[in-house]
Design a protein around this motif. Sequence first.
Motif, short mmCIF file in Angstrom:
data_model
loop_
_atom_site.label_atom_id
_atom_site.label_comp_id
_atom_site.label_asym_id
_atom_site.label_seq_id
_atom_site.Cartn_x
_atom_site.Cartn_y
_atom_site.Cartn_z
N THR A 51 -5.42 -21.54 35.99
CA THR A 51 -6.55 -21.14 35.13
C THR A 51 -6.13 -20.39 33.87
O THR A 51 -6.89 -19.61 33.33
N ASN A 110 -14.88 -8.67 37.84
CA ASN A 110 -14.40 -10.03 37.57
C ASN A 110 -15.56 -11.01 37.42
O ASN A 110 -16.18 -11.41 38.40
N PRO A 111 -15.88 -11.42 36.18
CA PRO A 111 -16.99 -12.36 36.00
C PRO A 111 -16.71 -13.71 36.64
O PRO A 111 -17.64 -14.49 36.85
N ASN A 112 -15.46 -14.00 36.93
CA ASN A 112 -15.12 -15.26 37.58
C ASN A 112 -14.83 -15.07 39.07
O ASN A 112 -14.01 -15.79 39.66
N ALA A 113 -15.50 -14.09 39.66
CA ALA A 113 -15.26 -13.77 41.07
C ALA A 113 -15.43 -14.99 41.96
O ALA A 113 -14.71 -15.15 42.95
N GLY A 114 -16.36 -15.87 41.60
CA GLY A 114 -16.61 -17.05 42.43
C GLY A 114 -15.39 -17.95 42.52
O GLY A 114 -15.13 -18.56 43.56
N ILE A 115 -14.62 -18.02 41.42
CA ILE A 115 -13.41 -18.85 41.42
C ILE A 115 -12.32 -18.17 42.24
O ILE A 115 -11.65 -18.80 43.06
N GLU A 117 -12.72 -16.13 44.61
CA GLU A 117 -13.11 -16.14 46.02
C GLU A 117 -12.68 -17.45 46.69
O GLU A 117 -12.22 -17.46 47.83
N LYS A 118 -12.82 -18.55 45.96
CA LYS A 118 -12.41 -19.85 46.51
C LYS A 118 -10.92 -19.87 46.82
O LYS A 118 -10.47 -20.45 47.78
N HIS A 132 -7.89 -16.76 33.93
CA HIS A 132 -9.35 -16.74 34.11
C HIS A 132 -9.73 -16.46 35.55
O HIS A 132 -10.84 -16.03 35.84
N GLN B 127 -23.22 -21.55 46.04
CA GLN B 127 -22.45 -20.80 45.05
C GLN B 127 -23.36 -20.05 44.09
O GLN B 127 -23.12 -18.92 43.74
N ASP B 131 -23.46 -16.12 43.54
CA ASP B 131 -23.21 -15.53 42.22
C ASP B 131 -24.38 -14.65 41.78
O ASP B 131 -24.19 -13.61 41.16
N ARG B 134 -23.92 -11.44 43.46
CA ARG B 134 -22.81 -10.71 42.83
C ARG B 134 -23.30 -9.96 41.60
O ARG B 134 -22.92 -8.83 41.34
N ARG B 158 -20.98 -18.96 34.66
CA ARG B 158 -20.40 -20.18 35.21
C ARG B 158 -20.84 -21.43 34.46
O ARG B 158 -20.64 -22.55 34.92
#
Lengths: 391, 180
Positions: A51, A110-115, A117-118, A132, B127, B131, B134, B158
């Motif tokens: 990333t 972290n605004p990209n926490a979802g990534i 987390e994966k 990122h 997701q 989010d 979050r 996102r």
Amino acid sequence: MRANCWAGRNEVEVRDVPDPTILNSRDAIVRITSTAICGSDLHLLDGYVPTMQDGDVMGHEFMGEVVEVGTGVDPARLRVGDRVVVPFPIACGACGACAAQLYSCCENSNPNAGIAEKMFGHPVAGLFGYSHLTGGFAGGQAQYARVPFADVGPLKIEAELTDEQVLFLSDILPTGYMGAEMCDIQPSDVVAVWGAGPVGQFAMDSARVLGAASVIAIDKEPYRLRMAEAAGHIPVNFEEVDVRSRLLELSGGRGPDKCVDAVGLEATHGSAHIHAFDRVKQAVRSETDRPHVLRQAILSCRSGGIVSVIGVYGGMVDKFPAGAWMNRSLTLRTGQCHVQRYMTPLLRRIERGELDPTRVITHRLPLEEAPHGYDIFKNKQEDCEKVVLTP
Amino acid sequence: MDLTATTTVRRPVSEVYTFWRRLENLPSFMEHLDEVRTTGENTSTWVASAPFDRKVEWEAVLTEDVANERIGWRSAEEADVPNQGTVSFVLAPDGKSTEVHVHLVYDIGAGKLGKAVAKYFGEEPHQQLDDDLRRLKQVLEAGEVVRSDGAPWGKRARKEFPQRPAQPLAAEERREVLGV
């Protein structure tokens, strides 16, 4: 402003980019006076951290002067004109992780926490200039930086200390210190540190400050081993001797009580075929990290000992010696450094002269020469140990 | 479509309940919601963005409101995409944080709009709700939704991936993203 940017694998480039501005109310803008290249920047350069994007501003070790603060920053905490060192993990100070002083695991930054987390199962904090996956925050190898949660992280430096004395409070000094602290060092401990780069050197110094009986430095670069030896640590060159045998000799046959991995995912190995195994798996992406040091540290550590990992890992490893780890009652401890936890106590140690972070600096370059700095640091030319850049 | 998600917010139960109960607050962290207007004691109008820059608007009715415990709602009968939800607030084992448990049900059906909504939620509808929670945590614990240079869009973080590079926004882009 000028900023050192990632320009694809094995390439960084100093470019013109816009000046940073306030994006959140608790931001500050810092005019950077000193910044540095970190060993973990090489993992980005080499393309091992996913990333990254062309144009990402690099750098997570920086300090400078506050030139602007957002409306949400308490003036009692930070004002324009303050001289600050900025910790590399971005932390909100209010979540459960921050309350537990686990700042590099901040749940909100972290605004990209979802990534993240994966990839990691649970998210990790935002970090400056570190892909990122950790938020996409512009880094500090630049003339200015935006610092989120400026009322939490930055440490004000009011003492008469030079930039070079305090700059490494941003990352490598606390990281090395945490590596030693996780070892629960006892006065009888023999501590072995893999990697005599800057973080390894500080882990060694910290182990001594915390009272270890002796400290061993393992590396293959003679100049790095000389630097460790000059600081009073025992050098072991893994290209010249069998590490396990030498460690047994140096620890009365017991094995080191505590082992620190200050290398991480791009280790090289004295044994060509083992190195080739991991190198090939890494190249075809069936393994992301080369864990030679982690394996060797686990196999070398005395039964009941602690293996402390501060070298960066990014993904998956093969051939993890789970049997040795389990059957010999080893404890494995690790983490991206929770820098905010250590900054003030380590500043005091610097002031008292117990730790001298300047001893690792070998190169001082203008920001414009950052690509050259990366080159000599990566290829271990000109006896390069640590590069400080001046914007 | 049946979705559940849970988060823990390090704020008192009463504060988290009160924040959610003021339904106007929901768009501050829920990506697809543009606006919620309270229209009566138990009624409200919800406006959401739909694919192709369209807006979907529906009336919602509060079905349950137990202070500091639970809020329930459902769309009124004429909604294009009938939906309902509940949120419960539970004191966490640490004695000071609040566990937020959300359960949403969308009756997507076979119609065109239902399909569009399903597509909007994507392959991983979960997701989006994760989010959203979050961001709820960010708003309540840290004060606002966190922006980075690579993902400066706030609650629409996102929106796209790969993102913009992690370098500061030029003035024009900043106006576009922040409106200032």
